[in-house]
Design an enzyme around this catalytic site. Structure first.
Site, mmCIF file in Angstrom:
data_model
loop_
_atom_site.group_PDB
_atom_site.id
_atom_site.type_symbol
_atom_site.label_atom_id
_atom_site.label_comp_id
_atom_site.label_asym_id
_atom_site.label_seq_id
_atom_site.Cartn_x
_atom_site.Cartn_y
_atom_site.Cartn_z
ATOM 1 N N SER A 145 -10.455 2.055 -8.465
ATOM 2 C CA SER A 145 -11.824 2.313 -8.041
ATOM 3 C C SER A 145 -12.761 1.875 -9.258
ATOM 4 O O SER A 145 -12.063 2.040 -10.319
ATOM 5 C CB SER A 145 -11.970 3.887 -7.943
ATOM 6 O OG SER A 145 -13.597 4.210 -7.887
ATOM 7 N N TYR A 158 -11.415 13.080 -9.783
ATOM 8 C CA TYR A 158 -11.525 11.649 -9.135
ATOM 9 C C TYR A 158 -11.057 10.536 -10.300
ATOM 10 O O TYR A 158 -10.399 9.907 -10.397
ATOM 11 C CB TYR A 158 -12.386 11.588 -8.212
ATOM 12 C CG TYR A 158 -12.402 9.915 -7.320
ATOM 13 C CD1 TYR A 158 -11.893 9.985 -6.305
ATOM 14 C CD2 TYR A 158 -12.919 8.996 -7.692
ATOM 15 C CE1 TYR A 158 -11.476 8.856 -5.346
ATOM 16 C CE2 TYR A 158 -12.836 7.739 -7.186
ATOM 17 C CZ TYR A 158 -12.323 7.690 -6.015
ATOM 18 O OH TYR A 158 -12.184 6.646 -5.308
HETATM 19 P P1 NAD Z 1 -10.226 7.386 4.023
HETATM 20 O O1 NAD Z 1 -10.708 8.686 3.960
HETATM 21 O O2 NAD Z 1 -11.047 6.306 4.992
HETATM 22 O O3 NAD Z 1 -8.873 7.195 4.027
HETATM 23 C C1 NAD Z 1 -8.015 7.894 2.975
HETATM 24 C C2 NAD Z 1 -6.535 7.793 3.632
HETATM 25 O O4 NAD Z 1 -5.771 8.673 3.070
HETATM 26 C C3 NAD Z 1 -6.487 8.303 5.276
HETATM 27 O O5 NAD Z 1 -5.532 7.439 5.850
HETATM 28 C C4 NAD Z 1 -5.797 9.682 5.143
HETATM 29 O O6 NAD Z 1 -5.379 10.215 6.263
HETATM 30 C C5 NAD Z 1 -4.760 9.619 3.798
HETATM 31 N N1 NAD Z 1 -4.661 10.929 3.385
HETATM 32 C C6 NAD Z 1 -5.616 11.737 2.973
HETATM 33 N N2 NAD Z 1 -4.699 12.788 2.190
HETATM 34 C C7 NAD Z 1 -3.577 12.431 2.438
HETATM 35 C C8 NAD Z 1 -2.425 13.175 2.183
HETATM 36 N N3 NAD Z 1 -2.340 14.429 1.557
HETATM 37 N N4 NAD Z 1 -1.120 12.432 2.382
HETATM 38 C C9 NAD Z 1 -1.093 11.126 2.860
HETATM 39 N N5 NAD Z 1 -2.409 10.486 3.424
HETATM 40 C C10 NAD Z 1 -3.507 11.256 2.918
HETATM 41 O O7 NAD Z 1 -10.650 6.847 2.456
HETATM 42 P P2 NAD Z 1 -10.866 5.185 1.959
HETATM 43 O O8 NAD Z 1 -12.393 5.051 1.493
HETATM 44 O O9 NAD Z 1 -10.186 4.014 2.813
HETATM 45 O O10 NAD Z 1 -10.037 5.413 0.688
HETATM 46 C C11 NAD Z 1 -8.722 4.688 0.462
HETATM 47 C C12 NAD Z 1 -8.461 4.557 -1.001
HETATM 48 O O11 NAD Z 1 -9.480 3.690 -1.557
HETATM 49 C C13 NAD Z 1 -8.757 5.929 -1.861
HETATM 50 O O12 NAD Z 1 -7.636 5.922 -2.861
HETATM 51 C C14 NAD Z 1 -10.307 5.937 -2.565
HETATM 52 O O13 NAD Z 1 -10.039 6.554 -3.549
HETATM 53 C C15 NAD Z 1 -10.570 4.245 -2.761
HETATM 54 N N6 NAD Z 1 -11.525 3.888 -2.942
HETATM 55 C C16 NAD Z 1 -12.459 4.034 -1.930
HETATM 56 C C17 NAD Z 1 -13.717 3.733 -2.254
HETATM 57 C C18 NAD Z 1 -14.829 3.764 -1.022
HETATM 58 O O14 NAD Z 1 -16.099 3.498 -1.434
HETATM 59 N N7 NAD Z 1 -14.367 4.121 0.134
HETATM 60 C C19 NAD Z 1 -14.254 3.064 -3.412
HETATM 61 C C20 NAD Z 1 -13.390 2.762 -4.259
HETATM 62 C C21 NAD Z 1 -12.040 3.282 -4.195
#
Ligand code: NAD
Length: 263
Positions: A145, A158
């Site tokens: 991130s 985080y």
């Molecule tokens: P999201 O909430 O859409 O997806 C999260 C996923 O993780 C889902 O499939 C959920 O079911 C799964 N999950 C949650 N808890 C879990 C557990 N205990 N065991 C197994 N799976 C679990 O979120 P996203 O935005 O797609 O995030 C994905 C990654 O991207 C994360 O690591 C997040 O930190 C990172 N990220 C997101 C952003 C953003 O702006 N969305 C920015 C930078 C980094």
């Protein structure tokens, strides 16, 4: 750029939604077997699994284990090994967020975020690397991130986990450099997914703002393009890292953040 991944197996954690699902789709489109993981509506997950098989002409397997628990991570990796021999492409993507001041940060949320966003990547990596070494090829990709490079207030767990993930990834890259295995972080800025949408109410509370103020003055304030990154753009970068052209990219932390961390 050749990225045909036919004959390879990719495991993407947290791929029932958001960025993880976009990775799974991109990898399947190149012919890889995919193991998807995460929570959600069983019928919707099964529909996605079938769509992935149709796209790849290969296999897609759903492993619904909770990656905050070491025994469940081990069970997921064993499933992948039993079904496919092992994992060639590991994408550590499952993650969660909680927004609160340090002194009020719930202890259980701190532990969960460190377990899922950081510790899980250690466990999947230690279990995937022996097979990758035996194949003399592997790709480990972390969804880190912008918060692996810079901080924001009220996101202590985080930011801590993502900074840790960046350091862990550099260490892996050095350890496996002569085995044809690369390890890199992709560091997105704000991508419009449920993870971002769900933090808006707590951010409104923590900062005393309206929803619109959170969107414009917090989320997009630091992103000079004033656009959300898309999950598909992040997945395209992962696909590039899986290509032979990216063989010498390792230990890198690649930003895809609309200029956020250039400031
Ligand atoms: P999201 O909430 O859409 O997806 C999260 C996923 O993780 C889902 O499939 C959920 O079911 C799964 N999950 C949650 N808890 C879990 C557990 N205990 N065991 C197994 N799976 C679990 O979120 P996203 O935005 O797609 O995030 C994905 C990654 O991207 C994360 O690591 C997040 O930190 C990172 N990220 C997101 C952003 C953003 O702006 N969305 C920015 C930078 C980094």
């Amino acid at each position: 750029m050749s990225t045909s991944l036919s004959g390879k197996t990719a495991l993407v954690t947290g791929s029932t939604s958001g960025i993880g699902l976009a990775y799974a789709k991109a990898l399947a489109a190149e012919g890889a077997n995919v193991v998807i993981n995460g929570f959600g509506d069983p019928a919707a997950i099964e529909a996605e699994r079938q769509a992935l098989e149709q796209a790849s002409g290969a296999k897609a397997h759903y492993s619904g284990h909770d990656l905050t628990k070491v025994d469940q991570i081990e069970a997921m990796m064993k499933e992948a090994a039993d079904l496919f021999g092992g994992v060639d492409i590991l994408i550590n993507n499952a993650g969660m967020q909680h927004v609160a001041p340090v002194e009020e940060f719930p202890l259980d949320k701190w532990d969960l975020i460190i377990a899922l966003n950081l510790n899980a990547a250690f466990h999947t990596s230690r279990l995937a690397i022996p097979y990758m070494k035996s194949r003399k090829w592997g790709r480990i990709i972390q969804t880190a991130s912008a918060h692996s490079l810079v901080a924001s207030p009220f996101k202590s767990a985080y930011v801590t986990a993502k900074h840790g993930l960046a350091g862990f990834t550099k260490t892996i890259a050095l350890e496996v450099a002569t085995f044809g295995i690369t390890a890199n972080c992709i560091s997105p800025g704000y991508v419009w997914t449920p993870l971002v949408e769900n933090q808006i109410p707590d951010t409104m509370k923590a900062r005393g703002m309206t929803r619109e103020q959170v969107m414009n003055d917090v989320l997009l304030a630091g992103q000079p393009t004033k656009q959300f990154v898309t999950a598909e753009q992040v997945a395209a970068m992962a696909l590039y890292l899986c290509s032979e052209a990216a063989t010498n990219i390792t230990g890198a932390n690649l930003s895809i953040d609309g200029g956020w961390t250039a400031q």
